[in-house]
Design an enzyme around this catalytic site. Structure first.
Site, PDB file in Angstrom:
ATOM      1  N   TYR A   5      -1.779  11.455   2.297  1.00 55.63           N
ATOM      2  CA  TYR A   5      -2.599  11.670   1.098  1.00 55.63           C
ATOM      3  C   TYR A   5      -2.621  13.142   0.704  1.00 55.63           C
ATOM      4  O   TYR A   5      -2.582  13.461  -0.495  1.00 55.63           O
ATOM      5  CB  TYR A   5      -4.026  11.178   1.343  1.00 55.63           C
ATOM      6  N   HIS A  43      -6.991  -6.512  -1.214  1.00 60.13           N
ATOM      7  CA  HIS A  43      -5.880  -5.561  -1.086  1.00 60.13           C
ATOM      8  C   HIS A  43      -4.962  -5.896   0.074  1.00 60.13           C
ATOM      9  O   HIS A  43      -3.761  -5.642   0.009  1.00 60.13           O
ATOM     10  CB  HIS A  43      -6.477  -4.157  -0.891  1.00 60.13           C
ATOM     11  N   ASP A  57       0.849  -1.187   0.000  1.00 60.61           N
ATOM     12  CA  ASP A  57       0.000   0.000   0.000  1.00 60.61           C
ATOM     13  C   ASP A  57       0.893   1.249   0.000  1.00 60.61           C
ATOM     14  O   ASP A  57       1.779   1.376  -0.833  1.00 60.61           O
ATOM     15  CB  ASP A  57      -0.967  -0.058   1.193  1.00 60.61           C
TER      16      ASP A  57
END
Length: 296
Positions: free
Chosen positions: A210, A267, A102
Site C-alpha cells: 500500500y 469481497h 484483491d
C-alpha cells in the site's frame, strides 16, 4: 485433487507455491491482502481437473516466501511484475492464465496491460481496473471513505502494530467481520492467516504494498493500453471496501470483457462462494476464444 507445496526460486526469492495438476498450461493465482496462497484452496483442484497446472504462490512479503524486504521501494509495481514474470518463466509453461483477487488482481491488471508475458486468459476478482480505481479515489467521497485504511497504512510502524496486536485480531476480523457467509472462515482458517501475518517481517512487507502504491499514484491515472487478453471479472456485490460502481467503464480498457456479479457475496468472493465462483470460472475458461460466456 491433492494440493502440494513447492519451493520455487525466482527473481531472487524462494516462493512458497501451492500446486495442483500437471502439464504445460499454467493457471497462476495471485492472492490479496491480508491473505496468502491458502486463499486459493478451493480453486486449485478445479483448475487441475480442467487440465491446468495450478500455482498459488505466497507473494513477495507474504507467508512462507523469503526473503521479506522491509523497504517500501521493493514493493513498487514494476518489482512485483518481475516476480510474476519470473514465476511464469520458472514454470516452463507454454500458455498462461492469470487469476487474481484483491491486490493480486491489481497486479494481474497491470501485468496484462503491460504485456509483460503473453497471457491466454485473465480472471479478475473484486478489484477494478487501476485507472478506474484512481479516478474514484480522486473524485468519489464514498470510495475515499471506504478506502480509509489505505491512508492509515501510510503511517510508519503503527499499522503493523495495530494489525498484529492481540494475536492479529484485526487480521481475523478482516475476514470474519466482512464475510456475509462465514462458513469457510472457521477458527482454523483465521488462525492460518493470523499466523502468516505474524511471521517475521511479514506485516511490514504486506503493508508496504500500500505504501509503494500510494507513492506511485501518478502512474495509475494512465494512459493505459487496452487489454487484448480475454478477461473475466467475478465480483461479489456486497464488497464493503469497493463499490459496485467501480465496474463502470471497464469495457473502455478491455477488448473482450465478461462480467459475472454475485449478489449476497462479500469481497472474499472465491473463499466465501467457491462453488459459484468455480462454476463461473470453469464455464468461461471452457468457452472458445471470441465467444465469451456472457455477463451475469
Amino acid at each position: 485433487m491433492a494440493i502440494a507445496t513447492r519451493r520455487i526460486t525466482a527473481n531472487g526469492f524462494e516462493f512458497a507455491v501451492d500446486e495442483a495438476g500437471v502439464g504445460d498450461r499454467l493457471a497462476l493465482c495471485l492472492h490479496g491482502f491480508p491473505e496468502s496462497r491458502f486463499s486459493w484452496r478451493f480453486q486449485l483442484p478445479m483448475l487441475a481437473a480442467m487440465g491446468y497446472r495450478a500455482w498459488a504462490p505466497d507473494l513477495r512479503g507474504y507467508g512462507q516466501t523469503e526473503p521479506k524486504p522491509q523497504d517500501v521501494a521493493s514493493y513498487r509495481i514494476d518489482r512485483l511484475m518481475e516476480d510474476v514474470a519470473a514465476l511464469i518463466d520458472a514454470s516452463g509453461a507454454t500458455s498462461v492464465t492469470l487469476i487474481g483477487h484483491d491486490w493480486g488482481a491489481g497486479l494481474a491488471w497491470t501485468f496484462a496491460a503491460n504485456h509483460v508475458r503473453p497471457l491466454e486468459r485473465l480472471v479478475i476478482m473484486n478489484v477494478p481496473h487501476p485507472a478506474i480505481m484512481s479516478a474514484h479515489l480522486r473524485r468519489s467521497w464514498a470510495q475515499l471513505k471506504k478506502s480509509w485504511y489505505m491512508f492509515f497504512f501510510q503511517l510508519p510502524g503503527l499499522p503493523e502494530r495495530a494489525m498484529t496486536a492481540a494475536d492479529a485480531r484485526a487480521i481475523r476480523n478482516a475476514f470474519h467481520g466482512m464475510a456475509l457467509d462465514k462458513t469457510n472462515f472457521t477458527p482454523e482458517v483465521l488462525d492460518r492467516y493470523a499466523a502468516d501475518a505474524q511471521r517475521p517481517g511479514a506485516m511490514r512487507g504486506m503493508i508496504n504494498w500500500y505504501r509503494a502504491a500510494m507513492r506511485e499514484q501518478g502512474k495509475l491515472a494512465g494512459p493505459w493500453p487496452v487489454i487484448e487478453t480475454p478477461t473475466l471479472i467475478v465480483w461479489g456485490e456486497e464488497d464493503a471496501a469497493l463499490g459496485i460502481e467501480l465496474l463502470d467503464g471497464t469495457d473502455e480498457h478491455v477488448r473482450d470483457l465478461t462480467i459475472s456479479r454475485l449478489p449476497g457475496v462479500s469481497h472474499w468472493v472465491q473463499q466465501e462462494a467457491p462453488t459459484a465462483v468455480n462454476a463461473i470460472v470453469q464455464s468461461w475458461l471452457e468457452a472458445p476464444r471470441g465467444a465469451p460466456a456472457g455477463s451475469g
